[in-house]
Design a protein around this motif. Structure first.
Motif, PDB file in Angstrom:
ATOM      1  N   PRO A 156       0.589  -1.301  -0.021  1.00 36.54           N
ATOM      2  CA  PRO A 156      -0.007  -0.016  -0.169  1.00 36.54           C
ATOM      3  C   PRO A 156       0.903   1.369   0.008  1.00 36.54           C
ATOM      4  N   TRP A 157       2.071   1.315   0.175  1.00 40.85           N
ATOM      5  CA  TRP A 157       3.057   2.254   0.328  1.00 40.85           C
ATOM      6  C   TRP A 157       3.752   2.408  -1.062  1.00 40.85           C
ATOM      7  N   GLY A 158       3.393   1.643  -2.045  1.00 38.79           N
ATOM      8  CA  GLY A 158       3.589   1.580  -3.331  1.00 38.79           C
ATOM      9  C   GLY A 158       5.009   1.069  -3.797  1.00 38.79           C
ATOM     10  N   GLN A 159       5.648   0.413  -2.740  1.00 35.96           N
ATOM     11  CA  GLN A 159       6.994  -0.283  -2.925  1.00 35.96           C
ATOM     12  C   GLN A 159       6.793  -1.360  -3.607  1.00 35.96           C
ATOM     13  N   LEU A 160       7.566  -2.059  -4.559  1.00 40.19           N
ATOM     14  CA  LEU A 160       7.509  -3.384  -5.548  1.00 40.19           C
ATOM     15  C   LEU A 160       8.343  -4.139  -4.786  1.00 40.19           C
ATOM     16  N   ILE A 161       7.708  -5.369  -4.656  1.00 41.42           N
ATOM     17  CA  ILE A 161       8.730  -6.470  -4.005  1.00 41.42           C
ATOM     18  C   ILE A 161       8.763  -7.604  -4.718  1.00 41.42           C
ATOM     19  N   ASN A 162       9.717  -8.168  -5.135  1.00 39.10           N
ATOM     20  CA  ASN A 162       9.943  -9.551  -5.845  1.00 39.10           C
ATOM     21  C   ASN A 162       9.330 -10.567  -4.959  1.00 39.10           C
ATOM     22  N   LEU A 163       8.463 -11.367  -5.731  1.00 36.10           N
ATOM     23  CA  LEU A 163       7.906 -12.648  -5.052  1.00 36.10           C
ATOM     24  C   LEU A 163       8.522 -13.947  -5.637  1.00 36.10           C
ATOM     25  N   PHE A 164       8.432 -14.059  -6.863  1.00 35.65           N
ATOM     26  CA  PHE A 164       9.153 -15.107  -7.705  1.00 35.65           C
ATOM     27  C   PHE A 164       9.525 -14.761  -9.066  1.00 35.65           C
ATOM     28  N   TYR A 165      10.783 -15.392  -9.343  1.00 35.16           N
ATOM     29  CA  TYR A 165      11.025 -15.524 -10.659  1.00 35.16           C
ATOM     30  C   TYR A 165      10.916 -17.030 -11.153  1.00 35.16           C
ATOM     31  N   ILE A 166       9.903 -17.198 -12.138  1.00 33.09           N
ATOM     32  CA  ILE A 166       9.550 -18.290 -12.115  1.00 33.09           C
ATOM     33  C   ILE A 166       8.808 -18.555 -13.872  1.00 33.09           C
ATOM     34  N   PRO A 167       9.922 -18.970 -14.617  1.00 37.69           N
ATOM     35  CA  PRO A 167       9.465 -19.096 -16.173  1.00 37.69           C
ATOM     36  C   PRO A 167       8.590 -20.251 -16.302  1.00 37.69           C
ATOM     37  N   SER A 168       8.908 -21.091 -15.488  1.00 37.88           N
ATOM     38  CA  SER A 168       8.225 -22.492 -15.543  1.00 37.88           C
ATOM     39  C   SER A 168       8.409 -23.289 -14.263  1.00 37.88           C
ATOM     40  N   GLY A 169       7.545 -24.331 -14.142  1.00 38.36           N
ATOM     41  CA  GLY A 169       7.626 -25.027 -12.677  1.00 38.36           C
ATOM     42  C   GLY A 169       6.810 -24.388 -11.750  1.00 38.36           C
TER      43      GLY A 169
END
Lengths: 105, 111
Positions: A39-52
């Motif tokens: 809600p404060w606008g910060q972007l956080i990586n969750l997953f890098y997942i091209p497959s699987g």
């Protein structure tokens, strides 16, 4: 460019509920990422997942590249999970329009 | 290790004014990116730099210029701001071909 569609656009959950967010993409991709914008606008990586499938605590993600979709699962949701969830695909990260999640206590 | 930093955090401009948004990363990454995010939308790529000394246009480059000053710094310039450029601007830098790290964003209002 690649079209990225996310569903649902909005989701309201009771704390403790589970949810599934979907991302469809229009072309073959080598890379796909899920992000959470708090809600404060910060972007956080969750997953890098091209497959699987990958899991990280209460979150997990699955990408079926041959069928051009990815799913993000949130289990036992908490109020801190609220925000907007984006999927994005490479080349230079084409973003979907996001799913806005609101978790109510 | 601060990751990706951006300045300023917030700016108000009048139509026609110019300004430069600054971005720096201390992760020794080669690539850096500038995105804009409009209300209710995902991020759209403005410009990117695959390595020091190179820059390329993204999806929405009109009205912007960029400079990759060195490996750490990538600036975005608005020469003559327009109300349509009111947005939140994010700088980002990926780790190889995988995880994209974002700065905190700059909120720009053009009156």
């Amino acid at each position: 460019g690649i079209q990225v569609e996310q569903s649902p656009p909005d989701l309201i959950l009771q704390e403790g509920a589970n949810s599934t967010l979907r991302c469809n993409f229009s072309d073959s991709v080598n890379n796909l990422q899920w992000f959470h914008q708090n809600p404060w606008g910060q972007l956080i990586n969750l997953f890098y997942i091209p497959s699987g499938t990958k899991q990280n605590g209460r979150l997990s993600a699955t990408t079926v590249a041959t069928e051009r979709y990815s799913l993000l699962y949130i289990s036992s949701s908490q109020t801190t999970d609220s925000g907007v969830y984006f999927c994005a695909v490479w080349g230079n990260l084409f973003f979907g329009t996001g799913t806005r999640l609101t978790v109510i206590p | 290790n601060a990751g990706v930093t951006q300045t300023p955090k917030f700016q108000v401009l009048k139509t026609g004014q110019s300004m430069t948004l600054q971005c720096a990363q201390d992760m020794n990454h080669n690539s850096m990116y500038w995105y804009r995010q409009d209300p209710g939308m995902g991020l759209r790529l403005i410009y990117y730099s695959a390595s020091e000394g190179t820059t390329d246009k993204g999806e929405v480059p009109n009205g912007y210029n960029v400079s990759r000053l060195n490996k750490r710094e990538f600036s975005l310039r608005l020469e003559s701001a327009a109300p349509s450029q009111t947005s939140v601007y994010f700088c980002a830098s990926p780790a190889g071909g995988e995880t994209q790290y974002f700065g905190p964003g700059t909120r720009l209002l053009v009156l």
